[in-house]
Enzyme design. Sequence first.
Site, PDB file in Angstrom:
ATOM      1  N   ASP A  88       0.824  -1.203   0.000  1.00 22.61           N
ATOM      2  CA  ASP A  88       0.000   0.000   0.000  1.00 22.61           C
ATOM      3  C   ASP A  88       0.863   1.260   0.000  1.00 22.61           C
ATOM      4  O   ASP A  88       0.565   2.235  -0.697  1.00 22.61           O
ATOM      5  CB  ASP A  88      -0.969   0.000   1.184  1.00 22.61           C
ATOM      6  CG  ASP A  88      -0.287  -0.184   2.527  1.00 22.61           C
ATOM      7  OD1 ASP A  88       0.879  -0.638   2.584  1.00 22.61           O
ATOM      8  OD2 ASP A  88      -0.940   0.118   3.560  1.00 22.61           O
TER       9      ASP A  88
ATOM     10  N   THR B  49      -9.552  15.565  30.892  1.00 16.52           N
ATOM     11  CA  THR B  49      -8.783  14.388  30.486  1.00 16.52           C
ATOM     12  C   THR B  49      -9.107  13.933  29.069  1.00 16.52           C
ATOM     13  O   THR B  49      -8.200  13.623  28.281  1.00 16.52           O
ATOM     14  CB  THR B  49      -9.014  13.243  31.478  1.00 16.52           C
ATOM     15  OG1 THR B  49      -8.575  13.664  32.771  1.00 16.52           O
ATOM     16  CG2 THR B  49      -8.234  11.994  31.072  1.00 16.52           C
TER      17      THR B  49
END
Length: 243
Positions: free
Chosen positions: A100, A173
Site C-alpha cells: 500500500d 482528560t
Amino acid sequence: MILLVDAGNTRIKWRVVAAGAPLVAVAEGALAHDEVDMLAAVRDRHPQLQRAFGCNVAGADIAARIAAACAGLHLQWLTPTAGCAGVRNLYEHPAQLGADRWAALIGARALHPHACLVVTAGTATTVDLLSAAGEFLGGLILPGVSLMQQALARGTAQLPLADGRFALQPRCTVDAIHSGCLQAQAGAVERMFRQLADQPQALCLLGGGAADSFADLLRIPLRRVDNLVLTGLGAVAGLPPAD
C-alpha cells in the site's frame, strides 16, 4: 477495463478504470471487510472488465475472498520492487515495503513530480519521503489517531476511551487525550517535512480516513488527496507490458 482494488486494514476501496492515457475512472467505492463478496456485483455491473489489479495488507483470507469475487478476471497483486513508474525504492530490502505504501508513492509521483511527503492517515499513519528525483528515501509508521487513543485506554487504569475535543490547552482528560493524539500525528508529519522543506514546490500529500482530524493543525504546504493507493495502482496497471 480494469478493476483496481486497495485492500486495507479497515476497508476495501475499489475503482473501475477504462483504457486510456491516463486511465479514466468509471466508478469507485468502498466496502467493509465483511462486504468483500460484493466485489462480484461490481464485476457483474461492468461486463467489459478483463482484469483486476490490487494491493493487499489485510491478510490471506481477504486476498482469497477478493480472488473469489473476481472470478473470471485475470487478477494480479502489486509487489514492491526496486523501481516502478518513475519511483525508485531505497528501502534496505525493497520487497519488504508495504504494497500500500509503494502504491501510494507511485500515485504521489503521478500527481506531483516534485519533492513530496506522502502521508496516509488510517488505522496506522504512514509518513514517507519522496525526492524530486522520484526516490523513496524512507518513512515512518505510527499508530493512527484511534489506535493511539485505544492504546491509552487499554494500557492505563484511569485514562478512558471517550470522545474529546481538540484544544490548544486542554483542561479535561478526554480533551487532553484527543488533543495529544492529534498533536502527535501533526508533529510527526511536520518534522518529516522539514527534510524536504527547502526543495522547490515541496508539498505534503495527505490522505486517509483520519486525515481531516489533524489536517488543520499542519503548517506546511498541503494538498488533501484521497485514494492515492488506487491512483498508484492505476499508474502501474497502465504501463505497457514488459518485454
